[in-house]
Design an enzyme around this catalytic site. Sequence first.
Site, PDB file in Angstrom:
ATOM      1  NE  ARG A  74      62.006 -10.576   8.853  1.00  0.00           N
ATOM      2  CZ  ARG A  74      63.132  -9.891   9.036  1.00  0.00           C
ATOM      3  NH1 ARG A  74      64.291 -10.479   8.831  1.00  0.00           N
ATOM      4  NH2 ARG A  74      63.105  -8.618   9.370  1.00  0.00           N
ATOM      5  NE  ARG A 103      66.611  -6.879   2.442  1.00  0.00           N
ATOM      6  CZ  ARG A 103      66.543  -7.152   3.742  1.00  0.00           C
ATOM      7  NH1 ARG A 103      66.323  -8.386   4.159  1.00  0.00           N
ATOM      8  NH2 ARG A 103      66.702  -6.195   4.641  1.00  0.00           N
ATOM      9  CG  HIS A 172      69.825 -13.204   5.094  1.00  0.00           C
ATOM     10  ND1 HIS A 172      68.965 -13.815   5.976  1.00  0.00           N
ATOM     11  CD2 HIS A 172      70.403 -12.191   5.789  1.00  0.00           C
ATOM     12  CE1 HIS A 172      69.020 -13.200   7.145  1.00  0.00           C
ATOM     13  NE2 HIS A 172      69.877 -12.222   7.060  1.00  0.00           N
ATOM     14  CG  ASP A 216      73.652 -11.393  14.071  1.00  0.00           C
ATOM     15  OD1 ASP A 216      73.019 -10.310  14.078  1.00  0.00           O
ATOM     16  OD2 ASP A 216      74.153 -11.900  13.047  1.00  0.00           O
ATOM     17  CD  GLU A 275      72.392 -14.744   7.130  1.00  0.00           C
ATOM     18  OE1 GLU A 275      73.023 -13.744   6.708  1.00  0.00           O
ATOM     19  OE2 GLU A 275      71.777 -14.764   8.208  1.00  0.00           O
TER      20      GLU A 275
HETATM   21  O1  TA6 Z   1      72.282 -12.030   8.775  1.00  0.00           O
HETATM   22  C1  TA6 Z   1      71.970 -11.664  10.108  1.00  0.00           C
HETATM   23  C2  TA6 Z   1      71.472 -10.221  10.105  1.00  0.00           C
HETATM   24  O2  TA6 Z   1      72.447  -9.340   9.604  1.00  0.00           O
HETATM   25  C3  TA6 Z   1      71.034  -9.866  11.532  1.00  0.00           C
HETATM   26  O3  TA6 Z   1      71.926  -8.954  12.136  1.00  0.00           O
HETATM   27  C4  TA6 Z   1      69.615  -9.324  11.332  1.00  0.00           C
HETATM   28  O4  TA6 Z   1      69.656  -7.935  11.066  1.00  0.00           O
HETATM   29  C5  TA6 Z   1      69.184 -10.140  10.109  1.00  0.00           C
HETATM   30  O5  TA6 Z   1      70.321 -10.097   9.256  1.00  0.00           O
HETATM   31  C6  TA6 Z   1      67.900  -9.716   9.450  1.00  0.00           C
HETATM   32  O6  TA6 Z   1      68.080  -8.496   8.773  1.00  0.00           O
HETATM   33  P1  TA6 Z   1      66.769  -7.837   8.064  1.00  0.00           P
HETATM   34  O7  TA6 Z   1      67.254  -6.554   7.483  1.00  0.00           O
HETATM   35  O8  TA6 Z   1      66.329  -8.813   7.013  1.00  0.00           O
HETATM   36  O9  TA6 Z   1      65.750  -7.704   9.152  1.00  0.00           O
END
Ligand code: TA6
Length: 304
Positions: A74, A103, A172, A216, A275
């Site tokens: 994370r 990932r 991301h 988002d 991102e």
């Molecule tokens: O990039 C934004 C997103 O798609 C959000 O909708 C949220 O789900 C975030 O990614 C984090 O995703 P994750 O699977 O890493 O918790």
Amino acid sequence: MSTLDPLNARHAIPAIAQVIAGQDGLPAVHVTAPAAEGLVYLHGAHVAAFKPHGAPNVLWLSQKSLWQPGKPIRGGVPICFPWFGPRQGVPASPDSPPHGFARLLAWELQSIQQSTHGVTVALALTSSDATRAVWPHDFVLRHHVTFGPQLVMTLELTNTGTSPLTAEEALHTYFALADVKQVQVNGLAGTRYVDKADGFKEKPQMGLITITAETDRVYLDTTATVTLDDPIQRRRITIAKDNSRNTVVWNPWIAKAKAMPDFGDDEWPGMLCVETCNVGPAAVSLAPGQTHHMTARLSVAPLP
Ligand code: TA6
């Protein structure tokens, strides 16, 4: 003998780069280049730190992150591939994890090289029986990460199969901020976006972006450079890119942060994702033998 010894025997650059045991013992390349310090895990080819000389980490990491094979880290720069978000048309399952499998897997360390631009770490993920069982294509995905005055990340996808493939991809990136509520995001004025926090409605971006609630957004058909102005840290982060048609801006805000076990309830003010990606209609299509490169270039400077 440590399992890291063969990697260091082959790749280490004395006083510049070595493979270390990172969080929970996960192997990572630690770079101490003249212009910047950096860290990239072999797990997910995950960039976890970029510290321009003497500065704090430009990248945000959750204190609650997991550091386990098969689980996403994370923060830092997760690589989303071969799909972005939930897999379209497929119910979420261990075989169809959100943001794809890249990932979650161990990548191969291919090289560490020093140049005038900095120190470049190259990692690769090659299709296997396990990936083909989930996504029936042959590919090599390489991540070239250069730690220098800028952090330059290039995701290189090659179709090594005998049939065409189409894949979504994203770097991301989680940026570390003093207080997201006081940050100004410039560069996307006039760009249309899909608002995933408001029924996936398509809207025009009016002026600069400020974060005042869960945010988002998938910005469409944009090659723009984006800047984050952080008035408390008195710095501007610039995100430039090549061969990327989408930019995603994400902050979970209060409720979504609480709902994520690997995200501290009170951590959301300290981060914003910007991102660099190709998703949805901008997904990358490659004929057999073709290669695509997507690059993000991050830099930091004092606020003007
Ligand atoms: O990039 C934004 C997103 O798609 C959000 O909708 C949220 O789900 C975030 O990614 C984090 O995703 P994750 O699977 O890493 O918790």
